[in-house]
Enzyme design. Structure first.
Site, PDB file in Angstrom:
ATOM      1  CB  SER A 156      38.459  34.020  29.790  1.00 40.51           C
ATOM      2  OG  SER A 156      37.422  33.960  31.013  1.00 40.51           O
ATOM      3  CG  HIS A 190      39.575  32.290  33.664  1.00 43.13           C
ATOM      4  ND1 HIS A 190      39.737  33.216  33.394  1.00 43.13           N
ATOM      5  CD2 HIS A 190      40.534  31.620  34.152  1.00 43.13           C
ATOM      6  CE1 HIS A 190      40.486  33.570  33.506  1.00 43.13           C
ATOM      7  NE2 HIS A 190      41.399  33.070  34.407  1.00 43.13           N
ATOM      8  CG  ASP A 208      44.189  34.847  34.939  1.00 43.78           C
ATOM      9  OD1 ASP A 208      45.693  34.837  35.351  1.00 43.78           O
ATOM     10  OD2 ASP A 208      43.811  33.869  34.805  1.00 43.78           O
TER      11      ASP A 208
END
Lengths: 191, 281
Positions: free
Chosen positions: A11, A38, A131
């Site tokens: 991310s 992401h 996540d």
């Protein structure tokens, strides 16, 4: 142990590590790599084309029902979750966001763990949310190999820090993860 | 925006057999999810099992067989309800450029939104047709098998957060006036104007088990096929083919393609990138 695929979740801070990863991977890399990074929902994934010039493997957006092949690095299209079916093909969904993310790392990892079982390697790199932790747990439960970037080595440490809670097989600085991958490839080539 | 906090599936995951559960739903209630993408269905079933604290397949089957209200909720959970107004603005630009001129040639226009869910895309179409001066001679059939979603769609009430997102989409789609012209604000939500609904027929229709119900000029079925396996994709594409007039237009989601289906050679491409196809004469 024979591995068949690698899944990576990354991310915040991801662009730096991905550039290093792509530069380090040899042209004869034996395993498909599927990456969730992401990126904003309105991205057009142009950066995939840009990064393609920095890598000897082919980087591409995963197509619905596409067969997963070695020598490719796959990303989901923006604003879709990416899943892997038992027949090693891709599925896309527009289900609700998970961990405020679509694509979500958990969604990919959980389906990949079920499809590949112990033949899967899951890696969590720099990022600033949690996540991927549950997904990595599923990979572990299914007998796959789990690797997390050492939080003290990561540009953003919350995501790797969260992932270490599942007691992964390896917690490594990024440089050593790269070394692990190239050594693994050498071993696969020798067998 | 809709978001799901992550759900720990580890407990039911050890004891789930999705195929057996889908068979039970089908044999008892006739809803057929047996040709849906397995990874997606499994995830949805696991979410439900955690939420309702159902430990394994046998308990799940028993609950489905004995509790009709639970089964109805589950069936709705298995449908896809995530949608946006003017989702993929480039698609709507292309629709305006390439498809509206075709529609203008017909005295009456019939449009089928297959899998309309909570109605956002049907309202988008109503807005587009209004701006093009075509809405008065149009009928939009907006169908879904999820009755709960249809009921929501009929109300036409959306949260302010969503309206903000839709306003951006509306502008990017190259529309002609202001998105706020089409709704009334109230507290934390917006209500779509009744006039947008006047030519929309909301109807319960199941793509998997129901058949042709009208002959239409345009079909939109976006981000539904991605959930289907190849067998079901071909079956539904046949239904669409039979529902379209010759020269009619089919629109799929931006990551969906006709290419690997049985009907590919019966359509020409209007806009390859935006997945807009025209049925050959």
């Amino acid at each position: 142990m024979t591995y068949e695929a690698i899944v990576i979740g990354v991310s915040a801070g991801g662009m730096n590590v991905m550039k290093q990863l792509f530069a380090a991977l040899p042209h004869n890399f034996q395993l498909p790599i599927i990456i969730i990074s992401h990126i904003g929902a309105r991205s057009d994934n142009q950066w995939i084309h840009i990064l393609n010039n920095t890598c000897s493997l082919t980087i591409k957006e995963a197509d619905e029902k596409e067969k997963i092949r070695p020598g490719f690095i796959y990303f989901p299209p923006p604003n879709y979750h990416l899943m892997i079916e038992n027949d090693k093909t891709f599925s896309l969904t527009i289900d609700a966001k998970v961990n405020y993310a679509r694509p979500s790392i958990d969604v990919l990892f959980e389906s990949a763990a079920d499809a590949y079982g112990r033949h899967l390697i899951g890696i969590i790199l720099t990022g600033s949310n949690s996540d991927g932790t549950l997904g990595l747990q599923r990979i572990k439960d299914q007998g796959g190999l789990t690797i997390v970037q050492d939080p003290s080595d990561a540009e953003y440490n919350p995501m790797p820090k969260s992932a270490t809670s599942i007691k992964p097989d390896h917690i490594l600085p990024f440089k050593e993860i790269l070394l692990f991958l190239t050594n693994l490839n050498q071993a696969l080539l020798n067998t | 925006m809709e978001d799901h906090t992550p759900v720990d599936h580890s407990q039911p995951h050890r004891n789930i057999n999705p195929a057996a559960i889908l068979e039970t739903i089908f044999s008892r209630y006739g809803y057929d999810f047996r040709h849906y993408s397995e990874a997606h269905i499994k995830r949805r079933l696991l979410n439900s099992m955690v939420r309702w604290r159902i430990p394994d397949t046998e308990h799940m089957k028993e609950r489905i067989l004995t509790d009709e209200a639970f089964a109805a909720t589950l069936v709705n959970d298995l449908s896809i309800t995530v949608t946006e107004m003017f989702r993929d603005p480039d698609f709507y630009r292309s629709l305006r450029t390439h498809v509206i001129p075709i529609l203008k040639t017909y005295p009456f226009i019939k449009i089928w939104h297959a899998g309309c869910s909570t109605g956002e895309e049907a309202y988008s179409m109503a807005i587009l047709l209004t701006e093009e001066g075509l809405y008065d001679r149009s009928t939009i059939y907006a169908t879904d098998f999820n009755q709960q979603a249809l009921n929501f769609a009929k109300e036409g009430i959306y949260s302010n957060d969503l309206a903000r997102e839709y306003t951006i989409n509306y502008q990017l789609a190259g529309c002609k006036s202001s998105f706020s012209d089409y709704y009334t604000s109230q507290y934390d939500h917006v209500i779509m104007h009744k006039s947008l609904r006047r030519n929309i027929l909301w109807a319960n229709h199941n793509l998997v088990t129901d058949s042709v119900f009208a002959e239409v000029h345009l079909i939109l079925c976006r981000n539904v096929m991605i959930y289907f396996d190849k067998v079901l994709q071909n079956q539904v594409q046949k239904l669409f083919y039979e529902s379209l007039i010759k020269g009619g237009v089919l629109c799929l989601g931006s990551k969906e393609s006709l290419k690997f289906t049985n009907v590919y050679d019966r359509y020409s491409e209007i806009d390859k990138a935006q997945r807009i196809y025209k049925k050959k004469y």
